[in-house]
Design a protein around this motif. Structure first.
Motif, mmCIF file in Angstrom:
data_model
loop_
_atom_site.group_PDB
_atom_site.id
_atom_site.type_symbol
_atom_site.label_atom_id
_atom_site.label_comp_id
_atom_site.label_asym_id
_atom_site.label_seq_id
_atom_site.Cartn_x
_atom_site.Cartn_y
_atom_site.Cartn_z
ATOM 1 N N PHE A 110 4.906 37.219 36.041
ATOM 2 C CA PHE A 110 5.851 37.321 37.154
ATOM 3 C C PHE A 110 7.084 36.462 36.875
ATOM 4 C CE2 PHE A 110 2.909 39.645 39.676
ATOM 5 C CZ PHE A 110 1.653 39.144 39.373
ATOM 6 N N ARG A 111 8.072 36.546 37.762
ATOM 7 C CA ARG A 111 9.297 35.773 37.577
ATOM 8 C C ARG A 111 9.014 34.292 37.730
ATOM 9 N NH1 ARG A 111 14.630 37.294 38.257
ATOM 10 N NH2 ARG A 111 13.871 39.274 37.443
ATOM 11 N N ILE A 112 9.578 33.498 36.832
ATOM 12 C CA ILE A 112 9.425 32.052 36.904
ATOM 13 C C ILE A 112 10.330 31.507 38.007
ATOM 14 C CG2 ILE A 112 9.764 29.873 35.688
ATOM 15 C CD1 ILE A 112 9.155 31.365 33.093
ATOM 16 N N ASN A 113 9.791 30.656 38.861
ATOM 17 C CA ASN A 113 10.567 30.126 39.980
ATOM 18 C C ASN A 113 11.638 29.145 39.518
ATOM 19 O OD1 ASN A 113 7.442 30.339 40.942
ATOM 20 N ND2 ASN A 113 8.866 31.176 42.460
ATOM 21 N N VAL A 114 11.202 28.134 38.780
ATOM 22 C CA VAL A 114 12.104 27.063 38.373
ATOM 23 C C VAL A 114 11.876 26.760 36.899
ATOM 24 C CG1 VAL A 114 12.793 24.653 38.705
ATOM 25 C CG2 VAL A 114 12.110 26.038 40.672
ATOM 26 N N MET A 115 12.969 26.588 36.187
ATOM 27 C CA MET A 115 12.912 26.115 34.800
ATOM 28 C C MET A 115 13.911 24.977 34.671
ATOM 29 S SD MET A 115 12.725 29.645 32.579
ATOM 30 C CE MET A 115 11.875 28.861 31.184
ATOM 31 N N GLY A 116 13.564 24.022 33.824
ATOM 32 C CA GLY A 116 14.496 22.922 33.687
ATOM 33 C C GLY A 116 14.120 21.949 32.600
ATOM 34 N N TRP A 117 14.840 20.833 32.634
ATOM 35 C CA TRP A 117 14.688 19.808 31.604
ATOM 36 C C TRP A 117 14.568 18.424 32.255
ATOM 37 C CZ3 TRP A 117 14.172 21.240 26.587
ATOM 38 C CH2 TRP A 117 14.551 22.547 26.260
ATOM 39 N N TYR A 118 13.657 17.649 31.726
ATOM 40 C CA TYR A 118 13.524 16.247 32.050
ATOM 41 C C TYR A 118 13.632 15.468 30.740
ATOM 42 C CZ TYR A 118 11.891 17.143 36.824
ATOM 43 O OH TYR A 118 11.804 17.517 38.149
ATOM 44 N N ARG A 119 13.814 14.172 30.859
ATOM 45 C CA ARG A 119 13.842 13.341 29.653
ATOM 46 C C ARG A 119 13.195 11.989 29.933
ATOM 47 N NH1 ARG A 119 20.393 12.193 29.201
ATOM 48 N NH2 ARG A 119 20.556 10.767 30.981
ATOM 49 N N GLN A 120 12.728 11.384 28.852
ATOM 50 C CA GLN A 120 12.112 10.072 28.970
ATOM 51 C C GLN A 120 12.548 9.213 27.796
ATOM 52 O OE1 GLN A 120 7.831 10.083 29.412
ATOM 53 N NE2 GLN A 120 7.860 8.044 30.316
ATOM 54 N N ALA A 121 13.243 8.146 28.113
ATOM 55 C CA ALA A 121 13.675 7.192 27.097
ATOM 56 C C ALA A 121 12.605 6.109 26.945
ATOM 57 C CB ALA A 121 15.010 6.574 27.497
ATOM 58 N N PRO A 122 12.577 5.420 25.828
ATOM 59 C CA PRO A 122 11.571 4.371 25.618
ATOM 60 C C PRO A 122 11.613 3.319 26.726
ATOM 61 C CG PRO A 122 12.668 4.865 23.565
ATOM 62 C CD PRO A 122 13.410 5.614 24.638
ATOM 63 N N TYR A 147 10.446 22.005 31.537
ATOM 64 C CA TYR A 147 9.609 22.081 32.739
ATOM 65 C C TYR A 147 9.666 23.498 33.311
ATOM 66 C CZ TYR A 147 8.593 21.610 37.739
ATOM 67 O OH TYR A 147 8.096 21.768 39.008
ATOM 68 N N VAL A 148 8.496 23.988 33.682
ATOM 69 C CA VAL A 148 8.401 25.319 34.287
ATOM 70 C C VAL A 148 7.543 25.225 35.552
ATOM 71 C CG1 VAL A 148 7.474 27.646 34.014
ATOM 72 C CG2 VAL A 148 8.716 26.582 32.131
ATOM 73 N N TRP A 149 8.070 25.765 36.620
ATOM 74 C CA TRP A 149 7.297 25.888 37.878
ATOM 75 C C TRP A 149 7.003 27.360 38.069
ATOM 76 C CZ3 TRP A 149 4.624 23.464 41.556
ATOM 77 C CH2 TRP A 149 4.439 24.096 42.780
ATOM 78 N N TYR A 150 5.714 27.681 37.974
ATOM 79 C CA TYR A 150 5.317 29.091 37.958
ATOM 80 C C TYR A 150 4.039 29.252 38.745
ATOM 81 C CZ TYR A 150 3.749 33.558 35.957
ATOM 82 O OH TYR A 150 3.312 34.842 35.782
ATOM 83 N N ARG A 151 4.116 30.068 39.770
ATOM 84 C CA ARG A 151 2.948 30.395 40.599
ATOM 85 C C ARG A 151 2.225 29.127 41.042
ATOM 86 N NH1 ARG A 151 1.581 35.478 41.043
ATOM 87 N NH2 ARG A 151 -0.680 35.151 41.169
ATOM 88 N N SER A 152 3.011 28.225 41.589
ATOM 89 C CA SER A 152 2.532 26.977 42.197
ATOM 90 C C SER A 152 1.949 25.989 41.200
ATOM 91 C CB SER A 152 1.489 27.267 43.285
ATOM 92 O OG SER A 152 2.043 28.090 44.289
#
Length: 115
Positions: free
Chosen positions: A29-41, A96-101
């Protein structure tokens, strides 16, 4: 089973550009949210940019005007064009993907900004 795979990280000089890609597989199904996060040391993971199915976007203040997020719904792929990179952008970038809860994360790709 949903899998999320990033690509495109690397080493770049300050002021340079990089483009990250992230493809999700196992999607029906269609993906609700897609995105990017980052983590520095030594720091917590933080939001960089996200985009919804309808095309709305949200950016961290620190990257506004320099980064652009886009997605190809037909390919279940999200991109992050990063321009005018700064040393403080150095981090592991996670898709990051938010898909079907459910939340799904990629394995991360290292971005290093250094001269």
């Amino acid at each position: 089973q949903v899998q999320v795979v990033e690509s495109g990280g690397g080493l770049v000089q300050p002021g340079g550009s990089l483009n990250l890609s992230c493809a999700a597989s196992g999607i029906i199904f269609r993906i609700n949210v897609m995105g990017w996060y980052r983590q520095a040391p030594g720091k917590q993971r933080e939001l960089v940019a996200v985009t919804t199915t309808g095309g709305s976007t949200n950016y961290a203040d620190s990257v506004k005007g320099r980064f652009t997020i886009s997605r190809d719904n037909a390919k279940n792929t999200v991109y992050l064009q990063m321009n005018s990179l700064k040393p403080e952008d150095t981090a592991v970038y996670y898709c990051y993907v938010w898909y079907r809860s459910n939340n799904y994360w990629g394995q991360g790709t290292q971005v290093t900004v250094s001269s």
